[in-house]
Design a protein around this motif. Sequence first.
Motif, short mmCIF file in Angstrom:
data_model
loop_
_atom_site.label_atom_id
_atom_site.label_comp_id
_atom_site.label_asym_id
_atom_site.label_seq_id
_atom_site.Cartn_x
_atom_site.Cartn_y
_atom_site.Cartn_z
N GLU A 106 -5.79 43.90 43.13
CA GLU A 106 -4.70 42.93 43.26
C GLU A 106 -4.10 42.46 41.95
N TRP A 107 -4.93 42.10 40.99
CA TRP A 107 -4.45 41.42 39.79
C TRP A 107 -3.50 42.32 39.00
N GLY A 108 -2.31 41.85 38.79
CA GLY A 108 -1.33 42.58 38.00
C GLY A 108 -0.44 43.51 38.79
N GLY A 131 14.22 42.02 36.79
CA GLY A 131 13.72 42.81 37.90
C GLY A 131 12.61 43.78 37.58
N HIS A 132 12.16 43.82 36.32
CA HIS A 132 11.16 44.81 35.90
C HIS A 132 9.98 44.14 35.21
N PRO A 133 8.76 44.47 35.62
CA PRO A 133 7.58 43.88 34.97
C PRO A 133 7.53 44.21 33.47
N ARG A 134 7.08 43.25 32.72
CA ARG A 134 6.89 43.43 31.28
C ARG A 134 5.57 44.16 31.05
N ALA A 177 -1.11 37.49 37.46
CA ALA A 177 -1.70 37.88 38.75
C ALA A 177 -0.69 38.59 39.64
N SER A 178 0.57 38.18 39.55
CA SER A 178 1.62 38.69 40.43
C SER A 178 2.36 39.89 39.87
N GLY A 179 1.93 40.38 38.72
CA GLY A 179 2.49 41.61 38.17
C GLY A 179 3.82 41.49 37.47
N ILE A 196 -1.20 50.33 36.59
CA ILE A 196 -0.18 49.30 36.84
C ILE A 196 1.14 49.72 36.19
N ALA A 197 1.06 50.22 34.97
CA ALA A 197 2.28 50.67 34.28
C ALA A 197 2.99 51.77 35.08
#
Length: 189
Positions: A20-22, A121-124, A167-169, A184-185
């Motif tokens: 879940e995390w990330g 709109g894009h995760p860092r 936690a939410s990515g 995740i990446a």
Amino acid sequence: MRRCEWCGNDPLYQAYHDAEWGVPEYDSRALWEKLVLDGFQAGLSWITILRKRDRFRAAFEGFEPRRIATWGEADVLRLLADPGIVRHRGKIEAAIGNARVWCEIEAEIGFDRFLWDYFDGHPRQNAFADATAVPAETDTSRRISADLKRRGFRFCGPTITYAFLQASGFVNDHVTSCFRHAEIAAMVR
């Protein structure tokens, strides 16, 4: 397999870390639930909240903000009597008030979009070699926290907000030696 050190050897914590995390979250209701739970964590460890999460979900009727926004004093008293959750009047009242603010933001722009707009709109994708380099808060978490507070949210300071973003990515803060960093990446490419 190497993990981030913060999850230690606890099987529940490791499962949370691994699954879940990330992971980027785009569902408005799920994002609100995560932010509320991070608010309940204030002054406590995350594992405490994680161990109580199922009971929180039952007590808060699935964290449906539209329903919780209608709650009043009777619901606060019911929750204060529930030994399966963190029984803190301020945090319970904040969760109910935050549900009302969530409803406003959701109607205006969408809670998910409100948050993701801070990231275009894009995760860092961060690349920290070890946990000591990971910040407790950032300029972005301070801006989001201030915006949430201005709208009426409580228990969402910059540190709580950054923990929620991790936690939410919204940010990938798995250390680079952790097997989840690359996974995740890859989710956001």
